[in-house]
Design an enzyme around this catalytic site. Sequence first.
Site, mmCIF file in Angstrom:
data_model
loop_
_atom_site.group_PDB
_atom_site.id
_atom_site.type_symbol
_atom_site.label_atom_id
_atom_site.label_comp_id
_atom_site.label_asym_id
_atom_site.label_seq_id
_atom_site.Cartn_x
_atom_site.Cartn_y
_atom_site.Cartn_z
ATOM 1 C CE LYS A 101 57.205 4.945 -72.795
ATOM 2 N NZ LYS A 101 57.324 4.931 -71.319
ATOM 3 C CD GLU A 157 63.157 3.247 -64.486
ATOM 4 O OE1 GLU A 157 62.054 2.725 -64.700
ATOM 5 O OE2 GLU A 157 63.746 3.962 -65.331
ATOM 6 C CD GLU A 213 56.246 8.994 -72.303
ATOM 7 O OE1 GLU A 213 57.287 8.394 -71.971
ATOM 8 O OE2 GLU A 213 56.244 10.156 -72.731
ATOM 9 C CD GLU A 250 61.827 12.858 -72.230
ATOM 10 O OE1 GLU A 250 61.914 11.722 -71.712
ATOM 11 O OE2 GLU A 250 60.760 13.343 -72.639
#
Length: 390
Positions: A137, A191, A235, A371
């Site tokens: 990733k 986050e 992910e 996104e």
Amino acid sequence: MSAVARPMPPAQAAGDDHGTDGFRLSAPGRHLATEGVQARLPAGATSTLGARVGAFFSATRSGPDLLVGALPFDPHHDDALYQPLQRSARPAGTQPAPAGRVIATAEQPSADDYASAVGRCIERLRAAPDGAEALRKVVLARGLRVEADAAIDPHALAVRLGRDASVTTYVVPLPVAPGEAPAWLVGATPELLVSRRGREVVSHPLAGSARRLGDGAADRACTDALLASAKDLGEHRFVVEAILDGLAPLCSQLRAPPRPSLLATETMWHLATRITGTLKNAETSSATLAGLLHPTPAVCGTPRLPALQAIRALEPFDRGFYAGAVGWTDSSGDGDWYVSIRCARVQGNAMHLFAGAGIVADSVPALEVEETAAKFMALRNALGIDDARA
């Protein structure tokens, strides 16, 4: 289109390479504001953060028991932390700011060039050999440069961003070259990288995202698809496993639910997992934990080193403090560190917005462009910039 603007601040004194308006961090139920600079933490790589912070507090005999500031995205670059002169009781951004106009925007790179970079990244991922160190990733970012007809007020911008009660807003002075105008990192992150109180540790990583549509039926369909998406769940699993692997040797207990839940901001849906743990050693500080965990696969990719190499090859700009971490720590080792996403670097009448997307082997370039456009929306809304493909 309006921006949050203010008169240009006075010139900085020689040698003062940070903005003078102080540090602000406002999370649900937690607020910290400071003024001035007492002393600076000697800069260094993220891996040395815990040791440098420990040495600083061992040698410090005056000033607040506090270090605040930011870590850069690249763990090999210098961080920017300092001891403030004092905590501030003044709420951030209470002074009215005159409205300014956005006079220019420019994608960096363009949506088409970003899609091309995603395509090249997918080729790298599909060509990666099997094995533990195979690239799985990569998080690719793009930027949007905005210019206004007056200097942008970082604190007023943070107030607008803070209307979304689900996020943590921040204003962090950044280093600038001598003679340059003050600069700040301003954002509204959902986050939490890591928080420590005594032996108790919390991390709340996000990975896997979809745009929030503002329509009940459409959003239910969107979240159902997100929770069932093999790509997004994969992910997310990379991030959770990396954090669990990092914390496990340091914790006597470590807990994480088997599947992610949904976290909503005003503009996005995210897959989220709340991780909690109990440290074996009370001497393990929040600075040590932040230095160990950053950057996670949520902002970098996995494995870390191959992902960093791919980002350097594919992104046309230096991220600086975007996708780093912002926060604080004290001499007891307590502290909070948040991932610096949904943010912009503000300097004078210009700001550089950033957004990224996680790329895996089955990513679709056009969807990754969408996104990143959705992730720009929090700051675009705060600035009053009309939605567009960018």
